[in-house]
Design an enzyme around this catalytic site. Structure first.
Site, short mmCIF file in Angstrom:
data_model
loop_
_atom_site.label_atom_id
_atom_site.label_comp_id
_atom_site.label_asym_id
_atom_site.label_seq_id
_atom_site.Cartn_x
_atom_site.Cartn_y
_atom_site.Cartn_z
N GLY A 247 28.17 19.12 -21.48
CA GLY A 247 28.52 19.52 -20.12
C GLY A 247 27.95 18.61 -19.05
N ASP B 209 24.88 18.20 -18.16
CA ASP B 209 23.70 17.49 -18.65
C ASP B 209 24.10 16.18 -19.33
OD1 ASP B 209 21.02 17.00 -19.30
OD2 ASP B 209 21.00 18.43 -20.96
#
Length: 168
Positions: free
Chosen positions: A31, A33
């Site tokens: 995602g 991150d």
């Protein structure tokens, strides 16, 4: 300052601080991150490795490397476990801790993803209300970043409930 909802890729924004929805290791993941780590480059992972991880509800700062920002604030949100394990308070703490760190580092603008709403399964509507309420009185230029229409809708609804909405 007003809170602005932006439908965008957080890695493409120009702000003083980009908030990463990080995991406890701070070493990258999926995602937001993963996108932040890929865009920032391998130096980010090396610096994060020196930080020794981070607990849910807390945040740590690194350089921004390949992002158009001064710093990255890695905020570790809670995993949603039904709402009975202090998840709401931990999420609020993430937003407030990120603001504190941004101010400490002299930032005037900050961009937040929808922390904990992806793989950590925090309900989008509740997370949006917590984000808006936690950031409402912030003196920084706050941008809440939505990758999709559902997140954008929940963020705008939460802002409307507080009485003011701005879209870009």
């Amino acid at each position: 300052m007003p809170i602005t909802v932006v439908k965008s890729d957080i890695t493409q924004l120009t702000v003083d601080a980009v908030v990463n929805a990080a995991n406890k290791s701070l070493l990258g993941g999926g995602g937001v991150d993963g996108a932040i780590h890929r865009t920032a480059g391998p130096q980010l992972k090396a610096e994060c490795a020196e930080l020794g991880g981070c607990e849910p509800g807390d945040a740590k700062v690194t350089k921004a490397y390949g992002l158009n920002a001064k710093i990255i604030i890695h905020a570790v949100g809670p995993i949603w476990r039904g709402g009975e394990q202090d998840e709401r308070a931990l999420l609020e703490r993430c937003y407030r801790r990120a603001i504190d760190l941004a101010q400490t580092h002299g930032c005037a603008s900050i961009a937040f993803p929808a922390i904990s709403t992806g793989a950590y399964c925090f309900p989008h509507d509740e997370a949006a209300v917590i984000a808006v309420n936690s950031l409402w009185d912030c003196l920084l230029d706050v941008r809440l970043v939505a990758l999709d229409a559902r997140t954008e809708r929940h963020l705008n609804n939460a802002i409307r409930k507080r009485g003011k909405v701005q879209n870009v």
